[in-house]
Motif scaffolding. Structure first.
Motif, PDB file in Angstrom:
ATOM      1  N   SER A  13       0.820  -1.161  -0.140  1.00 28.08           N
ATOM      2  CA  SER A  13       0.079   0.117   0.038  1.00 28.08           C
ATOM      3  C   SER A  13       0.896   1.012   0.063  1.00 28.08           C
ATOM      4  O   SER A  13       0.515   2.191  -0.807  1.00 28.08           O
ATOM      5  N   VAL A  14       2.065   1.224   0.718  1.00 22.49           N
ATOM      6  CA  VAL A  14       3.186   2.350   0.370  1.00 22.49           C
ATOM      7  C   VAL A  14       3.293   2.629  -0.909  1.00 22.49           C
ATOM      8  O   VAL A  14       3.296   3.691  -1.415  1.00 22.49           O
ATOM      9  N   VAL A  15       3.877   1.536  -1.562  1.00 19.23           N
ATOM     10  CA  VAL A  15       4.284   1.588  -2.775  1.00 19.23           C
ATOM     11  C   VAL A  15       3.131   2.076  -3.807  1.00 19.23           C
ATOM     12  O   VAL A  15       3.195   2.697  -4.585  1.00 19.23           O
ATOM     13  N   GLY A  16       1.992   1.360  -3.764  1.00 21.96           N
ATOM     14  CA  GLY A  16       1.036   1.706  -4.448  1.00 21.96           C
ATOM     15  C   GLY A  16       0.334   3.196  -4.472  1.00 21.96           C
ATOM     16  O   GLY A  16       0.126   3.792  -5.261  1.00 21.96           O
ATOM     17  N   SER A  17       0.010   3.540  -3.273  1.00 15.73           N
ATOM     18  CA  SER A  17      -0.392   4.909  -3.043  1.00 15.73           C
ATOM     19  C   SER A  17       0.680   6.001  -3.338  1.00 15.73           C
ATOM     20  O   SER A  17       0.608   6.905  -3.797  1.00 15.73           O
ATOM     21  N   LEU A  87      -4.369   3.320  13.981  1.00 20.62           N
ATOM     22  CA  LEU A  87      -5.101   4.649  13.654  1.00 20.62           C
ATOM     23  C   LEU A  87      -4.439   5.330  12.377  1.00 20.62           C
ATOM     24  O   LEU A  87      -5.359   5.417  11.496  1.00 20.62           O
ATOM     25  N   HIS A  88      -3.173   4.986  12.165  1.00 12.72           N
ATOM     26  CA  HIS A  88      -2.446   5.389  10.999  1.00 12.72           C
ATOM     27  C   HIS A  88      -2.957   4.431   9.789  1.00 12.72           C
ATOM     28  O   HIS A  88      -3.289   4.850   8.565  1.00 12.72           O
ATOM     29  N   LEU A  89      -3.285   3.330  10.153  1.00 11.69           N
ATOM     30  CA  LEU A  89      -3.568   2.219   9.089  1.00 11.69           C
ATOM     31  C   LEU A  89      -5.062   2.618   8.669  1.00 11.69           C
ATOM     32  O   LEU A  89      -5.382   2.630   7.431  1.00 11.69           O
ATOM     33  N   LEU A  90      -5.872   2.958   9.435  1.00 15.52           N
ATOM     34  CA  LEU A  90      -7.317   3.174   9.313  1.00 15.52           C
ATOM     35  C   LEU A  90      -7.365   4.529   8.442  1.00 15.52           C
ATOM     36  O   LEU A  90      -8.062   4.537   7.421  1.00 15.52           O
ATOM     37  N   GLY A  91      -6.545   5.496   8.983  1.00 17.51           N
ATOM     38  CA  GLY A  91      -6.625   6.783   8.231  1.00 17.51           C
ATOM     39  C   GLY A  91      -5.985   6.720   6.803  1.00 17.51           C
ATOM     40  O   GLY A  91      -6.564   7.268   5.940  1.00 17.51           O
ATOM     41  N   ALA A  92      -4.923   6.088   6.516  1.00 20.16           N
ATOM     42  CA  ALA A  92      -4.425   5.904   5.351  1.00 20.16           C
ATOM     43  C   ALA A  92      -5.247   5.067   4.395  1.00 20.16           C
ATOM     44  O   ALA A  92      -5.665   5.332   3.373  1.00 20.16           O
ATOM     45  N   SER A  93      -5.919   3.924   4.661  1.00 13.92           N
ATOM     46  CA  SER A  93      -6.952   3.453   4.145  1.00 13.92           C
ATOM     47  C   SER A  93      -8.154   4.158   3.738  1.00 13.92           C
ATOM     48  O   SER A  93      -8.490   4.135   2.484  1.00 13.92           O
ATOM     49  N   LEU A  94      -8.776   4.910   4.514  1.00 10.47           N
ATOM     50  CA  LEU A  94      -9.808   5.813   4.210  1.00 10.47           C
ATOM     51  C   LEU A  94      -9.384   6.984   3.184  1.00 10.47           C
ATOM     52  O   LEU A  94     -10.191   7.294   2.166  1.00 10.47           O
ATOM     53  N   LEU A  95      -8.158   7.279   3.389  1.00  9.09           N
ATOM     54  CA  LEU A  95      -7.749   8.383   2.481  1.00  9.09           C
ATOM     55  C   LEU A  95      -7.604   7.824   1.186  1.00  9.09           C
ATOM     56  O   LEU A  95      -8.043   8.555   0.265  1.00  9.09           O
ATOM     57  N   TYR A  96      -6.913   6.702   0.797  1.00  6.39           N
ATOM     58  CA  TYR A  96      -6.760   6.155  -0.525  1.00  6.39           C
ATOM     59  C   TYR A  96      -8.180   5.948  -0.811  1.00  6.39           C
ATOM     60  O   TYR A  96      -8.298   6.045  -2.195  1.00  6.39           O
ATOM     61  N   LEU A  97      -8.926   5.296  -0.134  1.00  6.18           N
ATOM     62  CA  LEU A  97     -10.304   4.957  -0.753  1.00  6.18           C
ATOM     63  C   LEU A  97     -11.134   6.096  -1.036  1.00  6.18           C
ATOM     64  O   LEU A  97     -12.164   5.926  -2.074  1.00  6.18           O
ATOM     65  N   ALA A  98     -11.022   7.228  -0.417  1.00  5.44           N
ATOM     66  CA  ALA A  98     -11.780   8.419  -0.868  1.00  5.44           C
ATOM     67  C   ALA A  98     -11.218   8.788  -2.155  1.00  5.44           C
ATOM     68  O   ALA A  98     -11.957   9.255  -3.078  1.00  5.44           O
ATOM     69  N   THR A 145      -5.402  13.216  -1.395  1.00  2.00           N
ATOM     70  CA  THR A 145      -5.567  11.878  -0.874  1.00  2.00           C
ATOM     71  C   THR A 145      -4.746  10.792  -0.756  1.00  2.00           C
ATOM     72  O   THR A 145      -4.287   9.952   0.156  1.00  2.00           O
ATOM     73  N   SER A 146      -4.073  10.772  -2.156  1.00  2.00           N
ATOM     74  CA  SER A 146      -2.921   9.791  -2.263  1.00  2.00           C
ATOM     75  C   SER A 146      -1.825   9.986  -1.542  1.00  2.00           C
ATOM     76  O   SER A 146      -1.006   9.055  -0.899  1.00  2.00           O
ATOM     77  N   LEU A 147      -1.507  11.207  -1.333  1.00  2.00           N
ATOM     78  CA  LEU A 147      -0.185  11.763  -0.670  1.00  2.00           C
ATOM     79  C   LEU A 147      -0.337  11.518   0.835  1.00  2.00           C
ATOM     80  O   LEU A 147       0.567  11.023   1.232  1.00  2.00           O
ATOM     81  N   GLY A 148      -1.780  11.819   1.275  1.00  2.00           N
ATOM     82  CA  GLY A 148      -1.959  11.689   2.636  1.00  2.00           C
ATOM     83  C   GLY A 148      -1.834  10.059   3.023  1.00  2.00           C
ATOM     84  O   GLY A 148      -1.438   9.868   3.908  1.00  2.00           O
ATOM     85  N   ALA A 149      -2.408   9.331   2.072  1.00  2.00           N
ATOM     86  CA  ALA A 149      -2.375   7.897   2.472  1.00  2.00           C
ATOM     87  C   ALA A 149      -0.827   7.465   2.505  1.00  2.00           C
ATOM     88  O   ALA A 149      -0.701   6.682   3.487  1.00  2.00           O
ATOM     89  N   LEU A 150      -0.229   7.916   1.396  1.00  2.00           N
ATOM     90  CA  LEU A 150       1.164   7.530   1.555  1.00  2.00           C
ATOM     91  C   LEU A 150       1.847   7.746   2.862  1.00  2.00           C
ATOM     92  O   LEU A 150       2.623   6.854   3.403  1.00  2.00           O
TER      93      LEU A 150
END
Length: 161
Positions: A13-17, A87-98, A145-150
């Motif tokens: 997910s780090v690489v993908g985002s 918390l970071h995992l949830l935040g990252a996931s929600l940002l990418y999905l947004a 959102t992708s940068l935030g997810a990263l």
């Protein structure tokens, strides 16, 4: 799910985002400006070609795969709530999905409308002008959102290692 598997999903997910953020950033920072500066017919032709070319297995695997890992990691974060990185995992996931939802709801319909026009027609010019005004701001949202997810996935990865 083992800790090692969660780590690998997060690493993917780090690489993908990151790669998706870079792609979106390129369009936001210079690609759309460059396309808007050339004659409308050429800009439409170029964007139509880009929109066809991007639909390939490499991009699809990365873009959709990161969405799928984001869903899985959001679930993992809820199951493991309160543990380091959740918390970071949830935040990252929600940002990418947004950003993924913005793509489906806004950018793809604009791409479809552009694909349906004759680049040399007056309708093509009208659609192109609307496209430039609408597509780019939504792409800015996807970039952020992708940068935030990263960033959040990196912070989660740090907690998981």
């Amino acid at each position: 799910m083992s800790d090692r598997f969660i780590f690998l999903l997060t690493l993917f997910s780090v690489v993908g985002s990151g790669l998706i953020a870079g792609l979106f950033f390129a369009f936001s920072s210079f690609m759309m400006t460059a396309l808007s500066r050339i004659p409308n017919e050429q800009g439409i032709n170029a964007m139509q070609s880009i929109n066809v070319s991007i639909l390939n297995p490499t991009f699809s695997t990365l873009f959709m795969g990161t969405a799928l890992t984001s869903i899985a990691l959001a679930i993992v974060s809820i199951i493991h709530w309160g543990e380091p990185g959740s918390l970071h995992l949830l935040g990252a996931s929600l940002l990418y999905l947004a950003g993924f939802i913005v793509t489906i709801a806004f950018n793809v319909p604009l791409n479809d409308a552009l694909a349906a026009v004759d680049p040399g027609s007056s309708t093509g010019t009208e659609v192109w002008n609307t496209y430039l005004r609408s597509w780019t701001p939504w792409n800015h949202v996807r970039t952020v959102t992708s940068l935030g997810a990263l960033v959040m996935f990196v912070l989660a990865l740090r907690s998981l290692s």
